[in-house]
Write a protein that holds these residues in place. Sequence first.
Motif, PDB file in Angstrom:
ATOM      1  N   GLY A  72       0.859  -1.211  -0.024  1.00  0.00           N
ATOM      2  CA  GLY A  72      -0.016   0.034   0.050  1.00  0.00           C
ATOM      3  C   GLY A  72       0.962   1.142  -0.077  1.00  0.00           C
ATOM      4  O   GLY A  72       0.412   2.135  -0.637  1.00  0.00           O
ATOM      5  N   GLN A  73       2.101   1.359   0.750  1.00  0.00           N
ATOM      6  CA  GLN A  73       2.719   2.418   0.713  1.00  0.00           C
ATOM      7  C   GLN A  73       3.602   2.572  -0.701  1.00  0.00           C
ATOM      8  O   GLN A  73       3.762   3.628  -1.223  1.00  0.00           O
ATOM      9  CB  GLN A  73       3.910   2.461   1.785  1.00  0.00           C
ATOM     10  N   VAL A  74       3.852   1.401  -1.266  1.00  0.00           N
ATOM     11  CA  VAL A  74       4.448   1.760  -2.661  1.00  0.00           C
ATOM     12  C   VAL A  74       3.321   2.280  -3.436  1.00  0.00           C
ATOM     13  O   VAL A  74       3.691   3.208  -4.380  1.00  0.00           O
ATOM     14  CB  VAL A  74       4.927   0.332  -3.052  1.00  0.00           C
ATOM     15  N   GLN A  75       2.227   1.760  -3.324  1.00  0.00           N
ATOM     16  CA  GLN A  75       1.152   2.182  -4.345  1.00  0.00           C
ATOM     17  C   GLN A  75       1.007   3.688  -4.037  1.00  0.00           C
ATOM     18  O   GLN A  75       0.776   4.435  -5.146  1.00  0.00           O
ATOM     19  CB  GLN A  75      -0.139   1.493  -4.258  1.00  0.00           C
ATOM     20  N   HIS A  76       0.676   4.283  -2.831  1.00  0.00           N
ATOM     21  CA  HIS A  76       0.760   5.561  -2.517  1.00  0.00           C
ATOM     22  C   HIS A  76       1.792   6.543  -3.078  1.00  0.00           C
ATOM     23  O   HIS A  76       1.700   7.537  -3.634  1.00  0.00           O
ATOM     24  CB  HIS A  76       0.712   5.856  -0.947  1.00  0.00           C
ATOM     25  N   VAL A  77       3.016   6.070  -3.118  1.00  0.00           N
ATOM     26  CA  VAL A  77       4.144   6.665  -3.800  1.00  0.00           C
ATOM     27  C   VAL A  77       4.095   6.851  -5.086  1.00  0.00           C
ATOM     28  O   VAL A  77       4.298   7.782  -5.678  1.00  0.00           O
ATOM     29  CB  VAL A  77       5.850   6.115  -3.173  1.00  0.00           C
ATOM     30  N   ILE A  78       4.113   5.512  -5.829  1.00  0.00           N
ATOM     31  CA  ILE A  78       3.917   5.600  -7.303  1.00  0.00           C
ATOM     32  C   ILE A  78       3.024   5.823  -7.903  1.00  0.00           C
ATOM     33  O   ILE A  78       2.687   6.558  -8.972  1.00  0.00           O
ATOM     34  CB  ILE A  78       4.411   4.046  -7.504  1.00  0.00           C
ATOM     35  N   GLY A  79       1.720   5.405  -7.586  1.00  0.00           N
ATOM     36  CA  GLY A  79       0.452   6.078  -7.940  1.00  0.00           C
ATOM     37  C   GLY A  79      -0.132   4.800  -8.699  1.00  0.00           C
ATOM     38  O   GLY A  79       0.545   3.908  -9.329  1.00  0.00           O
ATOM     39  N   ASN A  80      -1.641   4.716  -8.686  1.00  0.00           N
ATOM     40  CA  ASN A  80      -2.140   3.525  -9.359  1.00  0.00           C
ATOM     41  C   ASN A  80      -1.938   3.512 -10.824  1.00  0.00           C
ATOM     42  O   ASN A  80      -1.766   2.079 -11.563  1.00  0.00           O
ATOM     43  CB  ASN A  80      -3.739   3.596  -9.055  1.00  0.00           C
ATOM     44  N   ARG A  81      -2.051   4.363 -11.511  1.00  0.00           N
ATOM     45  CA  ARG A  81      -1.490   4.568 -13.063  1.00  0.00           C
ATOM     46  C   ARG A  81      -0.265   3.836 -13.340  1.00  0.00           C
ATOM     47  O   ARG A  81      -0.071   2.824 -14.232  1.00  0.00           O
ATOM     48  CB  ARG A  81      -1.892   5.955 -13.436  1.00  0.00           C
ATOM     49  N   ASP A  82       0.734   4.347 -12.723  1.00  0.00           N
ATOM     50  CA  ASP A  82       1.990   3.639 -12.924  1.00  0.00           C
ATOM     51  C   ASP A  82       2.190   2.108 -12.552  1.00  0.00           C
ATOM     52  O   ASP A  82       3.095   1.366 -12.998  1.00  0.00           O
ATOM     53  CB  ASP A  82       2.889   4.417 -12.529  1.00  0.00           C
ATOM     54  N   MET A  83       1.455   1.927 -11.371  1.00  0.00           N
ATOM     55  CA  MET A  83       1.473   0.579 -10.866  1.00  0.00           C
ATOM     56  C   MET A  83       0.921  -0.296 -11.988  1.00  0.00           C
ATOM     57  O   MET A  83       1.595  -1.364 -12.208  1.00  0.00           O
ATOM     58  CB  MET A  83       0.732   0.592  -9.547  1.00  0.00           C
ATOM     59  N   ILE A  84       0.018  -0.044 -12.377  1.00  0.00           N
ATOM     60  CA  ILE A  84      -0.767  -1.023 -13.428  1.00  0.00           C
ATOM     61  C   ILE A  84       0.032  -1.134 -14.628  1.00  0.00           C
ATOM     62  O   ILE A  84       0.217  -2.029 -15.129  1.00  0.00           O
ATOM     63  CB  ILE A  84      -2.147  -0.194 -14.070  1.00  0.00           C
ATOM     64  N   ALA A  85       0.551  -0.024 -15.097  1.00  0.00           N
ATOM     65  CA  ALA A  85       1.538   0.114 -16.454  1.00  0.00           C
ATOM     66  C   ALA A  85       2.701  -0.659 -15.942  1.00  0.00           C
ATOM     67  O   ALA A  85       3.270  -1.611 -16.922  1.00  0.00           O
ATOM     68  CB  ALA A  85       2.320   1.512 -16.699  1.00  0.00           C
ATOM     69  N   LEU A  86       3.501  -0.707 -14.798  1.00  0.00           N
ATOM     70  CA  LEU A  86       4.556  -1.377 -14.679  1.00  0.00           C
ATOM     71  C   LEU A  86       4.010  -2.993 -14.598  1.00  0.00           C
ATOM     72  O   LEU A  86       4.990  -3.807 -15.022  1.00  0.00           O
ATOM     73  CB  LEU A  86       5.090  -0.943 -13.125  1.00  0.00           C
ATOM     74  N   ALA A  87       2.763  -3.186 -13.963  1.00  0.00           N
ATOM     75  CA  ALA A  87       2.541  -4.694 -13.925  1.00  0.00           C
ATOM     76  C   ALA A  87       2.436  -5.274 -15.379  1.00  0.00           C
ATOM     77  O   ALA A  87       2.799  -6.352 -15.931  1.00  0.00           O
ATOM     78  CB  ALA A  87       1.113  -4.892 -13.305  1.00  0.00           C
ATOM     79  N   ASP A  88       1.845  -4.286 -16.282  1.00  0.00           N
ATOM     80  CA  ASP A  88       1.553  -4.771 -17.660  1.00  0.00           C
ATOM     81  C   ASP A  88       2.993  -4.930 -18.325  1.00  0.00           C
ATOM     82  O   ASP A  88       3.170  -6.166 -18.951  1.00  0.00           O
ATOM     83  CB  ASP A  88       0.715  -3.777 -18.472  1.00  0.00           C
ATOM     84  N   LYS A  89       3.796  -4.108 -18.288  1.00  0.00           N
ATOM     85  CA  LYS A  89       5.157  -4.083 -18.916  1.00  0.00           C
ATOM     86  C   LYS A  89       6.050  -5.208 -18.328  1.00  0.00           C
ATOM     87  O   LYS A  89       6.706  -5.775 -19.006  1.00  0.00           O
ATOM     88  CB  LYS A  89       6.046  -2.710 -18.629  1.00  0.00           C
ATOM     89  N   ALA A  90       6.116  -5.700 -17.049  1.00  0.00           N
ATOM     90  CA  ALA A  90       6.840  -6.476 -16.314  1.00  0.00           C
ATOM     91  C   ALA A  90       6.129  -7.897 -16.472  1.00  0.00           C
ATOM     92  O   ALA A  90       6.829  -8.930 -16.079  1.00  0.00           O
ATOM     93  CB  ALA A  90       7.144  -6.264 -14.977  1.00  0.00           C
ATOM     94  N   GLY A  91       4.949  -8.045 -16.723  1.00  0.00           N
ATOM     95  CA  GLY A  91       4.113  -9.311 -16.830  1.00  0.00           C
ATOM     96  C   GLY A  91       3.867  -9.634 -15.600  1.00  0.00           C
ATOM     97  O   GLY A  91       3.794 -10.835 -15.556  1.00  0.00           O
ATOM     98  N   VAL A  92       3.621  -9.091 -14.639  1.00  0.00           N
ATOM     99  CA  VAL A  92       3.187  -9.346 -13.206  1.00  0.00           C
ATOM    100  C   VAL A  92       1.739  -8.936 -13.091  1.00  0.00           C
ATOM    101  O   VAL A  92       1.392  -7.811 -13.522  1.00  0.00           O
ATOM    102  CB  VAL A  92       4.045  -8.609 -12.137  1.00  0.00           C
ATOM    103  N   GLY A  93       0.858  -9.812 -12.401  1.00  0.00           N
ATOM    104  CA  GLY A  93      -0.340  -9.630 -12.201  1.00  0.00           C
ATOM    105  C   GLY A  93      -0.568  -8.376 -11.413  1.00  0.00           C
ATOM    106  O   GLY A  93       0.344  -7.899 -10.387  1.00  0.00           O
ATOM    107  N   SER A  94      -1.456  -7.478 -11.777  1.00  0.00           N
ATOM    108  CA  SER A  94      -1.861  -6.196 -11.256  1.00  0.00           C
ATOM    109  C   SER A  94      -2.110  -6.305  -9.436  1.00  0.00           C
ATOM    110  O   SER A  94      -1.785  -5.580  -8.933  1.00  0.00           O
ATOM    111  CB  SER A  94      -3.196  -5.515 -11.790  1.00  0.00           C
TER     112      SER A  94
END
Length: 448
Positions: A72-94
């Motif tokens: 949750g702290q990581v999501q607060h720092v990075i933001g939901n939009r970039d978290m989803i984009a990182l998950a997509d690019k890295a091939g990790v489930g959201s």
Amino acid sequence: MMSLLDGLIDEAARATGLGGDARKLVAVVAGYIFTVPGGLKGFRDKFAKAGLGEVFDSWMGHALHPRSVSAGQVQHVIGNRDMIALADKAGVGSGAIGATLATVLPMLVRRVTPDGTLPTALPSDLQQLINGVTGAGQVHRVDAIHHASPPRRAGPWKWLLPLLALLGLAYCGWQAKNGRMQARPAATPDAAATPAAATPSRAQPQLDLRTADGKVNVSGRLPSASEKHRLLEALGTTFGTGNVVGDIQVDPAAQPAGWMDTLIKLLPRLKANGLRMAFSGDRIDLDTSAMQQAQRFEVSRLLQGELSRFELSGLFDPGVAALDGLASGYGAADLTAALNQTTMTFESNSATLSPSSREILRIAAKALAGAPDGTHVVVGGHTDSQGDPVANLALSRQRAQAVVDALVALGVPAGRLSARGHGSNQPIADNRTGEGRAANRRIAYTVK
């Protein structure tokens, strides 16, 4: 000989359970960090803005004790939009990207800051890794995922498709007018598209720890052999190798244990006989019923302070004991006296109540709901003297209101409560000491 980068990838693979896919994950995360405005320093500033600057600094190469961070702290720092984009690019489930980043970021930051300084450019071996994984000569920002491709110039046939479409519509109209249109057969269930199977969620890390007669019994499930070894080594150092009983299973599919670093740090202070702690994901169930009362208070206070970002049940808070001990027919004075012994914790520099306060809130709500009709309690927020007085006053109001909102959500009639902020104007301890400032940061209850 394994390089430092290979060691990082191998460590990430074991800790996250991604295996060979960890190479792509490291490349994607490193590329993202160094394309944040300001590079790694800018990324560090994002953590500082969220009140997590000290946590980030503990990951750097010169620091001895890296601190854990929650999903949750990581999501607060990075933001939901970039978290989803990182998950997509890295091939990790959201659903797993938060926990995965919470595991990998400390490793990566430590790797690129061996001497404790923030590099201004991406290290060459990481740049080569990114080039090899993405096949590109430079790192693109995650934000670029959301950008549309530039428009292409229309060719000489730009009017052909619209013309054909018009002719097709005219033909269909002529067919319908002459009764020659045939109904399209309805799709049968067999012809319907089968929805894609949902990605299974990763198993929760688990640990059961019990102390008795100078020994500790442990069992559970952790995501990697290195985590298991690290914990058993710390337990052996604290209790003695011959006093550690039980076994821990390794499940590479399990999520990272966000509480592990803090638990290992606290072990020397958790040696009292009769303690039981059950960890499951982000929840910790505490049982201190076999301990002396003074020890129960001490252990509960320690865990609430150090593991506040996790949901803690079974805390032996003095206020909880007082609320549970209220005699039948208690009045407003007895109620507020008990409430003022409770401890509410918040996320750093925030009015967000920490998960560790949930059980205390439930018990407080039950007592408030059972108070005599006409009882009205003022929830007061207080801060220490550090920082801007105006900001402190606003924060104290927000925290008091957060407690009121949480209690109302748990069933307390809204008319029974009101919120008031006092800032740093009513200290109960010396603001020149850390202990005094901690005492001054409080929620207090009075009868209106």
